[in-house]
Design an enzyme around this catalytic site. Structure first.
Site, PDB file in Angstrom:
ATOM      1  N   SER A   1     -16.393  25.673  66.261  1.00  0.00           N
ATOM      2  CA  SER A   1     -17.214  26.796  65.785  1.00  0.00           C
ATOM      3  C   SER A   1     -18.765  26.524  65.866  1.00  0.00           C
ATOM      4  CB  SER A   1     -16.908  27.357  64.570  1.00  0.00           C
ATOM      5  OG  SER A   1     -15.520  27.859  64.733  1.00  0.00           O
ATOM      6  N   ASP A  17     -12.428  23.880  74.895  1.00  0.00           N
ATOM      7  CA  ASP A  17     -13.361  24.912  74.696  1.00  0.00           C
ATOM      8  C   ASP A  17     -14.751  24.727  74.918  1.00  0.00           C
ATOM      9  OD1 ASP A  17     -11.231  26.299  74.101  1.00  0.00           O
ATOM     10  OD2 ASP A  17     -11.590  27.135  72.166  1.00  0.00           O
ATOM     11  N   GLY A  49     -12.536  31.578  73.043  1.00  0.00           N
ATOM     12  CA  GLY A  49     -13.133  32.921  72.510  1.00  0.00           C
ATOM     13  C   GLY A  49     -14.721  32.600  72.055  1.00  0.00           C
ATOM     14  N   SER A  99     -11.962  40.870  64.875  1.00  0.00           N
ATOM     15  CA  SER A  99     -12.546  39.547  65.283  1.00  0.00           C
ATOM     16  C   SER A  99     -13.857  39.603  64.602  1.00  0.00           C
ATOM     17  CB  SER A  99     -12.426  39.142  66.500  1.00  0.00           C
ATOM     18  OG  SER A  99     -13.091  37.970  66.871  1.00  0.00           O
ATOM     19  N   SER A 100     -14.423  38.609  63.802  1.00  0.00           N
ATOM     20  CA  SER A 100     -15.661  38.397  63.483  1.00  0.00           C
ATOM     21  C   SER A 100     -16.328  37.862  64.512  1.00  0.00           C
ATOM     22  CB  SER A 100     -15.593  37.377  62.182  1.00  0.00           C
ATOM     23  OG  SER A 100     -15.340  36.147  62.611  1.00  0.00           O
ATOM     24  N   GLN A 101     -15.822  37.561  65.731  1.00  0.00           N
ATOM     25  CA  GLN A 101     -16.654  37.040  66.731  1.00  0.00           C
ATOM     26  C   GLN A 101     -17.445  37.942  67.567  1.00  0.00           C
ATOM     27  OE1 GLN A 101     -14.553  34.330  69.537  1.00  0.00           O
ATOM     28  NE2 GLN A 101     -13.794  33.294  67.832  1.00  0.00           N
ATOM     29  N   ASP A 126      -7.985  30.404  60.209  1.00  0.00           N
ATOM     30  CA  ASP A 126      -7.281  29.375  61.184  1.00  0.00           C
ATOM     31  C   ASP A 126      -6.503  28.192  60.321  1.00  0.00           C
ATOM     32  OD1 ASP A 126      -8.052  30.537  63.261  1.00  0.00           O
ATOM     33  OD2 ASP A 126      -9.461  29.344  63.825  1.00  0.00           O
ATOM     34  N   LYS A 142      -5.403  35.841  68.628  1.00  0.00           N
ATOM     35  CA  LYS A 142      -5.658  34.669  68.770  1.00  0.00           C
ATOM     36  C   LYS A 142      -4.952  34.169  70.118  1.00  0.00           C
ATOM     37  CE  LYS A 142      -8.540  34.540  65.370  1.00  0.00           C
ATOM     38  NZ  LYS A 142      -8.792  33.772  64.011  1.00  0.00           N
ATOM     39  N   GLU A 143      -5.008  32.893  70.264  1.00  0.00           N
ATOM     40  CA  GLU A 143      -4.667  31.996  71.420  1.00  0.00           C
ATOM     41  C   GLU A 143      -3.192  32.706  71.815  1.00  0.00           C
ATOM     42  OE1 GLU A 143      -6.349  30.821  68.997  1.00  0.00           O
ATOM     43  OE2 GLU A 143      -7.679  29.175  70.134  1.00  0.00           O
ATOM     44  N   ARG A 189      -3.418  25.046  67.545  1.00  0.00           N
ATOM     45  CA  ARG A 189      -3.008  25.043  66.247  1.00  0.00           C
ATOM     46  C   ARG A 189      -1.495  25.108  65.916  1.00  0.00           C
ATOM     47  NH1 ARG A 189      -7.351  24.292  64.303  1.00  0.00           N
ATOM     48  NH2 ARG A 189      -9.414  25.391  65.154  1.00  0.00           N
ATOM     49  N   LYS A 237      -7.474  21.710  73.458  1.00  0.00           N
ATOM     50  CA  LYS A 237      -8.307  22.865  73.115  1.00  0.00           C
ATOM     51  C   LYS A 237      -9.537  22.453  72.001  1.00  0.00           C
ATOM     52  CE  LYS A 237      -8.390  27.927  72.990  1.00  0.00           C
ATOM     53  NZ  LYS A 237      -9.403  28.384  72.199  1.00  0.00           N
TER      54      LYS A 237
END
Ligand code: DC
Length: 651
Positions: free
Chosen positions: A26, A52, A97, A172-174, A318, A345-346, A393, A417
């Site tokens: 992140s 990523d 992401g 999503s907070s993204q 996560d 997610k993924e 994960r 990833k």
């Protein structure tokens, strides 16, 4: 179709040690983007090396940003002060992401013709809320596939200055992260209002902290309203260090909590800006003993076992996945709530975790936004392996289930990833259940020696030759010829056999003697030369490895099946002595015999076992040679026990 790649993890006996964490995903991708948008050059240290971050680096380079690799985990990014030199580009962002969302926002406001796409799963992950937010500012964004999802086409547009932008925060907070990081490009004051409950708040804290390092202070009122002040612009902080990844830390802390510990992670600690460090609190709630320094966290198992907990996981979405597999070892059920974000997610992580946990024999309940996992006494290890859904994960979480059993992980490379060498690091802080591998030619006496060594230690015993004999017998009974590779492999894969002390039952019938005939010796040697048959029996053999230890005898115990065995012995005797021993065995059983055909047969089998193309019988370089020609059984057993005592675990 290409054969599925897999990794067989050995069962673990304990965990202890220290791991230096890879950089946070992140933080890495945020730092890269802000360094690119900033004025001046930024030296980024401890950057995560993974899929990523590679996607983000490629994208920035495609946009004309100069990035120099300084060796190791260090990079120098030449900022473009908000103006990407390349105004038209086609960017492929894989399944990242943390690259896709912020780049969408930055490029939409920076202006240019850009196509953004990713892997198929990326195109199933929603982005509509972010696009809606950007459109309020005048951005020109078109969906190239499904409405609300990538791929996207961005076009230059007149960006409306200032005012209020509304964005949903409950998927999503993204989306909020992407908007906030892009807004300084407008240069005017803009207010972002979050609609709905903001999830994953700690990730917004990472965003704000990283923006602050680059000179932009966002004014926040609670979690609903964020103001990016007029005149905000990114300036390089000079050198910036990326913290260790707190989500990656969760696997090692859980290892310590389950497997004794202490296990220490370095790179995150009390001063971390990552919300996932609070995973340690969840472990503490389960009973684990946690200690923390400024830059490290350590976990140890409790005296009286882990407890099940009920936890709202909004703050650690996560790392919460790690709790789901840790829950297998608690003494009551664990309920994780407020995890609806897992679904986008993924992969749909609620569905995937529930399905794979059930394969281990766990009782699982799942709902739209929760999962309940009950502990399992003896974890079942599915022969088909644990599927990982292209989700790093899931692969890492399930590695924890190896306390007690070997486990096959399908497509293990998905950890790339965020943590390409995860499994290698795992090995450095864990001790597997020990194995003594005893290999050697037919009639060398290794079966007798191995069984006695196992009895002396109180360990389990695997007579791997019996599995090849059983396969030959079962094939014969099923009318499958011994040279029909696919046919025999299918028989081997579905052998219905139960070993119980001296007894061996095939489909319920006692076959201890039936597999020892000369005919089955010969059949076993033939089917054992077929690669597909060996492959079909591989994982079945590995499942015999259980605490407190295993003694395996065969031809390839040390070279193939248990390569990490702490003790490897190549046990042999001259062919004449072996023929003589076999002759005496037969006579003792009242079977008529003559030496010369036995000698002839042993020579032929030696030849076939040692000349075959797969896993031939050979003394491997790391095996101790034990020639029993002049030794009694007791002497041979004592030798092996002596070596085992000295053996450090070879990992
Ligand atoms: O050890 P045994 O005689 O029961 O073995 C029977 C056959 O199986 C022998 O010809 C070699 C083969 N075998 C093998 O290829 N790999 C093993 N690990 C064990 C036995």
């Amino acid at each position: 179709m290409e054969a599925m790649e897999f990794l067989d993890l050995p069962p673990l006996a304990s965990a202890r040690g220290t791991v230096r964490l890879p950089g946070s995903k992140s933080i890495s991708n945020r730092v890269l983007l802000l360094a690119a948008l900033a004025e001046g050059t930024t030296e980024v240290r401890d950057l995560l090396q993974s899929d990523d971050t590679a996607r983000m680096l490629e994208a920035l380079q495609a946009l004309g940003v100069k990035v120099e690799s300084l060796g190791g985990e260090a990079y120098r990014v030449h900022g473009c002060a908000g103006n990407f030199p390349v105004r038209e580009a086609d960017l492929f962002l894989g399944n990242a992401g943390t690259a896709f969302r912020p780049l969408t926002a930055a490029l939409a406001l920076a202006g240019g013709s850009y196509k953004l796409s990713g892997v198929a799963r990326m195109h199933e992950r929603p982005i509509g809320d972010l696009v809606d937010g950007l459109r309020q500012l005048g951005a020109d964004i078109a969906y190239l596939g499904n409405e609300g999802f990538p791929p996207l086409q961005l076009q230059p547009a007149t960006i409306r200055s200032g005012g209020v932008v509304k964005v949903r925060g409950d998927v999503s907070s993204q989306f909020l992260t992407g908007l906030l990081m892009a807004l300084p490009l407008t240069g005017v004051e803009t207010t972002v209002e979050v609609v709905g409950e903001l999830i994953s708040k700690p990730y917004i804290e990472i965003t704000l902290a990283t923006m602050a390092r680059f000179g932009v202070k966002v004014v926040r009122e609670g979690w609903q309203c964020f103001v990016v002040p007029a005149g905000s612009r990114y300036r390089s902080p000079g050198t910036i260090f990326v913290e260790g990844d707190a989500s990656s830390a969760s696997y090692f802390l859980a290892l310590g909590a389950i497997g004794g510990g202490p296990v220490r992670v370095e790179g995150v600690g009390r001063n971390s800006i990552q919300g996932d460090v609070r995973f340690a609190e969840a472990l503490a709630q389960m009973g684990a003993v946690i200690e923390m320094g400024d830059n490290w966290i350590e976990a140890q198992a409790p005296q009286d076992g882990l407890k099940g907990i009920s936890l709202d996981c909004n703050h650690i979405p996560d790392a919460a996945m790690t709790l789901a597999t840790t829950a297998l070892f608690a003494c009551g059920p664990t309920t994780l709530t407020n995890i609806a974000s897992w679904r986008v997610k993924e992969t749909d992580r609620i569905v995937a975790m529930a399905k794979e946990l059930r394969k281990l024999g766990a009782e699982v309940e799942e709902g739209q936004d929760f999962i309940l996992v009950s502990p399992v006494k003896a974890i079942a290890s599915p022969p088909e392996g644990i599927d990982t859904y292209d989700d790093h994960r899931i692969a890492m979480c399930f590695s924890l289930a190896t306390f007690g059993t070997a486990l096959r992980i399908n497509d293990p490379k998905c950890v790339g990833k965020t943590f390409p060498d995860y499994f290698e690091r795992l090995a450095t802080v864990t001790t597997p259940v020990p194995v003594i591998a005893i290999d050697g030619p037919s009639a060398s006496g290794k079966g007798t020696v191995a069984a006695r060594v196992a009895a002396a230690l109180g360990w389990h015993y695997l007579d791997s030759g019996a599995l090849y004999r059983l396969t030959a017998l079962a094939a014969k009974r099923a009318g499958v010829a011994w040279d029909d590779e696919a046919g025999v492999a299918a028989v081997a894969a579905t052998l219905d056999v139960v070993f119980e002390g001296e007894s061996i039952r095939l489909a319920g019938e006692e076959v201890g003697d039936a597999i020892r005939t000369e005919e089955m010796s010969s059949g076993a040697s033939k089917v054992a030369a077929l690669p597909a048959v060996r492959e079909a029996l591989l994982f079945r053999q590995r499942l015999f490895r259980r605490a407190p230890g295993l003694v395996g005898d065969g031809r390839d115990m040390g070279s193939v099946v248990f390569q990490d065995a702490g003790t490897k012995v190549f046990l042999t005797a001259s062919v004449e002595i072996r023929a003589d021993r076999r002759y005496k065995q037969l006579i003792a059983k009242g079977i008529e015999a003559t030496i010369s055909p036995i000698l002839q047969d042993l020579r032929e089998r030696d030849e076939r076992d040692s000349q075959r193309s797969v896993a031939p019988l050979q003394q491997s370089a790391d095996a101790e040679l034990l020639d029993t020609s002049a030794l009694t059984i007791e002497e041979a057993v004592a030798r092996v026990l002596g070596w085992a005592k000295e053996a450090p675990q070879k990992r």
